[in-house]
Design an enzyme around this catalytic site. Sequence first.
Site, PDB file in Angstrom:
ATOM      1  N   GLU A   1       2.719  -8.599  11.936  1.00  0.00           N
ATOM      2  CA  GLU A   1       2.355  -8.323  10.542  1.00  0.00           C
ATOM      3  C   GLU A   1       3.606  -8.129   9.677  1.00  0.00           C
ATOM      4  O   GLU A   1       3.703  -8.635   8.569  1.00  0.00           O
ATOM      5  CB  GLU A   1       1.489  -7.053  10.498  1.00  0.00           C
ATOM      6  CG  GLU A   1       1.061  -6.640   9.102  1.00  0.00           C
ATOM      7  CD  GLU A   1       0.162  -5.400   9.109  1.00  0.00           C
ATOM      8  OE1 GLU A   1      -0.081  -4.836  10.194  1.00  0.00           O
ATOM      9  OE2 GLU A   1      -0.296  -5.015   8.027  1.00  0.00           O
TER      10      GLU A   1
ATOM     11  N   ASP B   1       0.776  -1.236   0.000  1.00  0.00           N
ATOM     12  CA  ASP B   1       0.000   0.000   0.000  1.00  0.00           C
ATOM     13  C   ASP B   1       0.811   1.290   0.000  1.00  0.00           C
ATOM     14  O   ASP B   1       0.534   2.204  -0.744  1.00  0.00           O
ATOM     15  CB  ASP B   1      -0.919   0.038   1.232  1.00  0.00           C
ATOM     16  CG  ASP B   1      -1.804  -1.195   1.342  1.00  0.00           C
ATOM     17  OD1 ASP B   1      -1.545  -2.193   0.659  1.00  0.00           O
ATOM     18  OD2 ASP B   1      -2.765  -1.141   2.122  1.00  0.00           O
TER      19      ASP B   1
HETATM   20  C1  GLC Z   1      -2.480  -3.931   4.345  1.00  0.00           C
HETATM   21  C2  GLC Z   1      -1.385  -4.521   3.451  1.00  0.00           C
HETATM   22  C3  GLC Z   1      -2.013  -5.508   2.494  1.00  0.00           C
HETATM   23  C4  GLC Z   1      -2.767  -6.565   3.273  1.00  0.00           C
HETATM   24  C5  GLC Z   1      -3.739  -5.949   4.283  1.00  0.00           C
HETATM   25  C6  GLC Z   1      -4.294  -6.976   5.243  1.00  0.00           C
HETATM   26  O1  GLC Z   1      -3.417  -3.219   3.635  1.00  0.00           O
HETATM   27  O2  GLC Z   1      -0.672  -3.536   2.794  1.00  0.00           O
HETATM   28  O3  GLC Z   1      -1.035  -6.106   1.706  1.00  0.00           O
HETATM   29  O4  GLC Z   1      -3.430  -7.391   2.412  1.00  0.00           O
HETATM   30  O5  GLC Z   1      -3.085  -4.986   5.043  1.00  0.00           O
HETATM   31  O6  GLC Z   1      -3.260  -7.669   5.879  1.00  0.00           O
END
Ligand code: GLC
Length: 397
Positions: free
Chosen positions: A370, A141
């Site tokens: 994460e 993102d």
């Molecule tokens: C954020 C990350 C994306 C992921 C999401 C849920 O938006 O950038 O890659 O899928 O979180 O973990």
Amino acid sequence: MPTDGLYPFQWSWDSAITALGWLEFDEERAWQEADVMFSGQWDNGMLPHILFHGDAESYFPGPDVWGSNTAVPSSAISQPPVWATAIRRMFETGKDRSLAESALERLLPKLIDYHDWWYRERDPDETGLVCSYHPWESGMDNSPAWDDALARVPEVDWEYQRRDLGHVDSEQRPHKPQYDRYLYLVDFYKKNGFDSDAIYKGCPYRVIDIGIVAILHRAGRDLVELCRLAGESAAIPSIESELARTQASIGTLWSKENRCFLNHDIVTGEPIEEVTTATVLPLFAGLANQSQSAYMADLIDEWLDATAFALSSTHPSSERFESQRYWRGPVWLHINWMIAEGLYDYGYDDLAERVKQATHKCVDKSGFYEYFDAMSGAGCGGGQFSWTAAVALYWLA
Ligand code: GLC
């Protein structure tokens, strides 16, 4: 769900990676992951990046902001299409054969529709390089690769309340001007009635995301194999011609100087000079020739030693590198897995093993976060994260 609180719904590529983790100890649950995800597929074949199962009050932007009005409330963009790759692996390694066979029968037509959607709607000019309309679609993102393209997008002029900052330190999350533009794009699709033609022509943010191109190509090859395994040979020629188109054009994204492929800004027609973990993913796709793979192996060899915890999502030589901010430096385990898979495929086994050890080091230090600070190895973002645990289960263990 990726994690309680911060991401309390089903995200597409998280779900695919997580299914591989489930497969290690509960095959039925792994296939259910796929069935539930594809229950939210749009009629045109698009697989949304988020399915909002249940009350979305705690998350922003929720389905009302996206305005997509689908039976399963969802976002209106997709995410890196890793599903066919995950399903091939599930099909080939699942022990319960009748479960695997019936699941493939249900899922294969949906996968074919999904891949069709990418090429039909995101590459109507048949360039072989699909385009992406939102940084969130990349799954990376807040990558600095998107900064300049996003800076040209207008900001929304309405007030809103972010929910992410209630869960995670603002030092680890995107800044407000970026968020304003993310939301402008969400509005733009809605105002254009999700009309692919209008969005393709007028969206102020259009990039060729090398991560998506590579993952789609790899998944396309896996899809061909799934068709063979299921005796569905009629679908193969059109998938193969899409694969051939990408193979023929991928060279235009190569940068010898950077020793990797580059993302490309379609609006300006310029390459995006930012080395991120996405830029070596053509290894995972089998899209690189021998010489390109050797350059990328060299790059990765040095990159592994450039930060204490690796691979950093953005190369540390970038001015925009930040070791703990979202996609601007930290380490993500599933990306390391894809890069290592690519290195094994090209015969760089030792290097692949080093990527694996580096991945192990993050989990050993901080557990199942994460993502991980590339300098300190500290766990960042959400704790107890699904895809991190899944990668540990199916790859590291
Ligand atoms: C954020 C990350 C994306 C992921 C999401 C849920 O938006 O950038 O890659 O899928 O979180 O973990």
